[in-house]
Design an enzyme around this catalytic site. Sequence first.
Site, PDB file in Angstrom:
ATOM      1  N   ARG A  23       0.848  -1.201   0.000  1.00 36.45           N
ATOM      2  CA  ARG A  23       0.000   0.000   0.000  1.00 36.45           C
ATOM      3  C   ARG A  23       0.880   1.247   0.000  1.00 36.45           C
ATOM      4  O   ARG A  23       0.631   2.206  -0.726  1.00 36.45           O
ATOM      5  CB  ARG A  23      -0.919  -0.007   1.229  1.00 36.45           C
ATOM      6  CG  ARG A  23      -2.061  -0.999   1.117  1.00 36.45           C
ATOM      7  CD  ARG A  23      -3.067  -0.812   2.241  1.00 36.45           C
ATOM      8  NE  ARG A  23      -2.649  -1.395   3.491  1.00 36.45           N
ATOM      9  CZ  ARG A  23      -3.021  -2.613   3.929  1.00 36.45           C
ATOM     10  NH1 ARG A  23      -3.830  -3.350   3.207  1.00 36.45           N
ATOM     11  NH2 ARG A  23      -2.601  -3.061   5.090  1.00 36.45           N
ATOM     12  N   PHE A  82     -10.863  -4.929  -6.403  1.00 36.82           N
ATOM     13  CA  PHE A  82     -10.919  -5.705  -5.144  1.00 36.82           C
ATOM     14  C   PHE A  82     -10.406  -4.831  -3.989  1.00 36.82           C
ATOM     15  O   PHE A  82      -9.441  -5.183  -3.311  1.00 36.82           O
ATOM     16  CB  PHE A  82     -10.073  -6.994  -5.224  1.00 36.82           C
ATOM     17  CG  PHE A  82     -10.369  -7.870  -6.410  1.00 36.82           C
ATOM     18  CD1 PHE A  82     -11.457  -8.734  -6.388  1.00 36.82           C
ATOM     19  CD2 PHE A  82      -9.554  -7.839  -7.532  1.00 36.82           C
ATOM     20  CE1 PHE A  82     -11.718  -9.563  -7.467  1.00 36.82           C
ATOM     21  CE2 PHE A  82      -9.819  -8.669  -8.617  1.00 36.82           C
ATOM     22  CZ  PHE A  82     -10.898  -9.527  -8.587  1.00 36.82           C
ATOM     23  N   ASP A 141     -15.462  -3.226  -5.428  1.00 37.09           N
ATOM     24  CA  ASP A 141     -15.493  -4.430  -4.590  1.00 37.09           C
ATOM     25  C   ASP A 141     -16.906  -5.000  -4.639  1.00 37.09           C
ATOM     26  O   ASP A 141     -17.875  -4.292  -4.942  1.00 37.09           O
ATOM     27  CB  ASP A 141     -15.107  -4.114  -3.141  1.00 37.09           C
ATOM     28  CG  ASP A 141     -14.604  -5.360  -2.395  1.00 37.09           C
ATOM     29  OD1 ASP A 141     -13.374  -5.553  -2.320  1.00 37.09           O
ATOM     30  OD2 ASP A 141     -15.446  -6.139  -1.905  1.00 37.09           O
ATOM     31  N   ASN A 199     -19.105  -7.122  -9.375  1.00 36.18           N
ATOM     32  CA  ASN A 199     -18.171  -8.215  -9.659  1.00 36.18           C
ATOM     33  C   ASN A 199     -17.096  -7.676 -10.607  1.00 36.18           C
ATOM     34  O   ASN A 199     -17.392  -7.274 -11.724  1.00 36.18           O
ATOM     35  CB  ASN A 199     -18.959  -9.357 -10.301  1.00 36.18           C
ATOM     36  CG  ASN A 199     -18.081 -10.541 -10.612  1.00 36.18           C
ATOM     37  OD1 ASN A 199     -16.863 -10.430 -10.737  1.00 36.18           O
ATOM     38  ND2 ASN A 199     -18.705 -11.696 -10.739  1.00 36.18           N
ATOM     39  N   ASP A 248      -6.026  -6.927  -6.472  1.00 37.79           N
ATOM     40  CA  ASP A 248      -5.694  -7.671  -5.245  1.00 37.79           C
ATOM     41  C   ASP A 248      -6.836  -8.623  -4.913  1.00 37.79           C
ATOM     42  O   ASP A 248      -7.574  -8.427  -3.940  1.00 37.79           O
ATOM     43  CB  ASP A 248      -5.464  -6.667  -4.103  1.00 37.79           C
ATOM     44  CG  ASP A 248      -5.025  -7.371  -2.823  1.00 37.79           C
ATOM     45  OD1 ASP A 248      -4.545  -8.518  -2.906  1.00 37.79           O
ATOM     46  OD2 ASP A 248      -5.173  -6.764  -1.742  1.00 37.79           O
ATOM     47  N   CYS A 267      -2.695 -14.121  -3.641  1.00 40.07           N
ATOM     48  CA  CYS A 267      -2.439 -14.593  -2.267  1.00 40.07           C
ATOM     49  C   CYS A 267      -2.785 -16.072  -2.161  1.00 40.07           C
ATOM     50  O   CYS A 267      -3.002 -16.601  -1.079  1.00 40.07           O
ATOM     51  CB  CYS A 267      -3.249 -13.773  -1.262  1.00 40.07           C
ATOM     52  SG  CYS A 267      -5.013 -13.869  -1.510  1.00 40.07           S
TER      53      CYS A 267
END
Length: 393
Positions: A209, A225, A247, A276, A297, A337
């Site tokens: 960030r 996201f 989001d 979405n 992300d 992730c």
Amino acid sequence: MRIVLKPGRESSLLRRHPWIFSGAIQRIEGQPAPGQTVDVFSAEGQFLARAAYSPHSQIRARVWTFDDEPVDAQFFRNRIRAALARRALLRIESSTNAYRLIHAESDGLPGLIVDRYADLLVLQSLTAGSEAWKPTLADLLLEETGLARLYERSDAEVRALEGLPPAAGPLRGPAPTALITIIEHGLRYLVDPAHGHKTGFYLDQRPNRARVRTLAEGREVLDGFCYTGGFTLNALAGGAASVISVDASADALALCRHHLALNRLPADRHTILEGNLFHVLRKFRDQGCQFDLIILDPPKFAPTSAQAERAARAYKDINLLAFKLLRPDGILVTFSCSGGIDAALFQKIVAAAALDAGVDAQIVEHLFQAADHPVSLAFPEGAYLKGLVCIKG
Ligand code: SAH
């Protein structure tokens, strides 16, 4: 109680990898309860480790120690102290009052995650072993930090693999009655430990960030996201010309909007879109929208390698669209992730996305999880967050 391994199956333990899979076990002597400590021996009778037994999981035991030492309250006190000492060494508190105190296997405490949000600790217990020791761990954590409140967020789906039901609520001290205000690199965020994702906040993205803040000046930014707006706030603080935050969660977006006011950031440069992202990116493409900086992300598309193929398609899809939406010299900051997708595979996916989008792009930086989410060299699975900064040619 003992676990005896099949011949030749001790090699990963000798490399100090902490997982013992069911297929490596020849026999179990005694009837250990879930979470009970067992001694692990090779077929030749060599002591290898002391581990927590987990009868319902394919990972049948997780190592507490490779030494012949008692696993008791003092053992856990030492592990907690060592983890706290590492955070102190890193000077994390110079940039934030919210960080991860215990990062499971990588801090020698499989199954245990503990995050600190100002004066509140939030604990996640994910395995039979951490569950068996939970009351002891809760007391020790308060003693060693000097804090008084510990909230539990053991409601992650992976607990089912251990045969554990979800559990959430105050473990020590009263439940928080309001959102917790945290500060990270000078920006304020509200964290909802009871309802937020994970334990409330994506602490692992802290350095990334901050990096985005330095890349945003004068740029038209898309934060895909966005959750509660971590990258959005940093882009605006870094002088972005505009930011669109997307989001699927209305609750997360409500906090994102709130965060702008809390930090006196310019709302007239900010747009929130609930939806979405897979659809939103297509709509932007069809409308001919262009951006100078795009952050992707996404959530974990592939928690394990079993889902890697489907996840790879999803990663490729959004990255391909992002490359198309970038102006020349535009920057893509893209993350995965997913434990099931390693850094090399992620880079291949992003390369394939650029190729199919018909763009030339360069990687200028590799990004990683924050230092309070360390990776034990013996446990490479601990390196789950990877990011690439790419510049479109
Ligand atoms: N960048 C954020 C964390 C993002 S976590 C930060 O720094 O705090 C991933 C987010 O993706 C979650 O907020 C989740 O609500 C959102 N999400 C999941 N699937 C989505 C989808 N298909 N479209 C848009 N958002 C989605």
